[in-house]
Design an enzyme around this catalytic site. Structure first.
Site, PDB file in Angstrom:
ATOM      1  CE1 TYR A  71      19.993 -35.684  -3.521  1.00 57.96           C
ATOM      2  CE2 TYR A  71      19.385 -32.739  -3.171  1.00 57.96           C
ATOM      3  CZ  TYR A  71      19.497 -34.351  -3.646  1.00 57.96           C
ATOM      4  OH  TYR A  71      18.240 -34.360  -4.785  1.00 57.96           O
ATOM      5  CB  SER A 115      20.388 -39.947  -5.634  1.00 56.56           C
ATOM      6  OG  SER A 115      21.174 -38.665  -4.502  1.00 56.56           O
TER       7      SER A 115
END
Length: 331
Positions: A149, A79
């Site tokens: 996020y 990520s």
């Protein structure tokens, strides 16, 4: 000799992923590293390429994941983790936190493997509870600039618990607080490399807001030890791993100036939207369940990290993305 345990590490060429590769190689595992290199760097793991018990796949885990043979463990660390990255590639960030985790959990189910996911202190948002305990549900703006996020990580946790509850998959969740050390990128928008990079380039240090907001910095070796212990524990719920030694951003800027021996000024700019005012982990669970607490002091860890950044070439030192830093979140 017993057969080596096999572990898949996604996001393996990133800052944390590469250190995890090192640790599991050291522990005698066969490491299968996977990264699409959208933010990771091959140089972080190239020292492992010659090893028989290390293999690398340049692959996007949001599409699918195929690993031949048996698999004992999966660490999902794929990520974007820095503000500049996840604001530049928001869709990919959301996809790796949804499609990527779905693929990892499906693989874990198929292989009967234990999976540990990298969550983050950002699931707490701009917290109304301090320090942050695992029971706190957070104060997150899902449609703000950080939402891509924060919500990706919150969804990851929900999906992971669903696979544990309904499919019986062995799962672990680590909530990572600010971590630092060698292999960080100077241009990723996080406060520590941003300050060191500015100092090394002879620039003034930029503090957003009045500098009273706080952070707690954990050295990477301590974090990796906590993750290793959590993976091998029997605890399935989220665990904070971080250093509770809290400091204001203004005081931290002065620490960096003293460390680097520079004479730059500190300049102040407006605080970005939804930037957390306080960040400090409650690590009671990590102490009680894992017998873990950080060992490396901030002064010791900063010296190691600064020496690493000083060793970079002039080209690497000046590899700063040409974005408007004022619009990005420094955390």
């Amino acid at each position: 000799m017993s057969e080596r345990k096999r572990i898949l590490i996604t996001g393996a060429a990133g800052f944390l992923g590469s250190h995890l590769c090192d640790r599991f190689i050291k522990e005698g595992y066969h490491v299968i590293a996977m990264d699409n290199l959208i933010t990771g760097r091959l140089k972080n793991i190239e020292h492992l390429f010659h090893l028989e018990n290390f293999e690398f796949y340049n692959h996007d885990v949001s599409k699918f994941i195929h690993v031949p043979g048996n698999l004992d463990y999966i660490l999902h660390f794929a990520s974007p983790a820095s503000p500049i990255d996840y604001l530049k590639i928001p869709i990919q960030t959301l996809k790796v936190g949804s499609l990527g985790i779905h693929n990892c959990l499906g693989l874990a189910k198929a292989k009967n493997a234990r999976v540990l996911i990298a969550s983050t202190s950002e699931v707490y948002g701009d917290p109304n509870v301090h320090p942050q305990t695992e029971e706190y549900w957070g104060n997150v703006n899902p449609v703000g600039p950080r939402g891509v996020y924060d919500e990706a990580k919150r969804f990851q946790e929900a999906m992971t618990m669903a696979y544990h509850t309904f499919h019986g998959v062995e799962t672990r969740i680590v909530r990572i607080f600010n971590t630092y050390g060698p292999r960080m990128r100077l241009n990723d928008g996080r406060v520590l490399p941003a300050f060191i990079g500015q100092a090394l380039r002879g620039e003034d240090l930029t503090v957003f807001g009045d500098g009273s907001q706080t952070r707690s910095f954990c050295y990477v070796d301590d974090l990796v030890e906590g993750i290793y212990r959590l993976l091998h524990s029997d605890y399935v719920y989220p665990v904070n791993i971080g250093n509770p030694d809290e400091i204001t951003i203004a005081d931290f800027a002065e620490e960096i100036i003293k460390l680097t021996g520079t004479n730059q000024k500190v300049i102040y700019k407006d605080l970005p939207v939804d930037d957390p005012k306080q960040r400090r982990p409650d690590i009671t669970k990590a102490r009680e369940i894992l017998g873990w607490e950080p060992k490396v002091s901030r002064s010791e860890g900063l010296k190691i990290t600064y020496d690493y950044f000083k060793s970079l070439s002039k080209q690497e030192l000046n590899e700063v993305d040409h974005y408007n830093f004022d619009k990005y979140i420094i955390r």
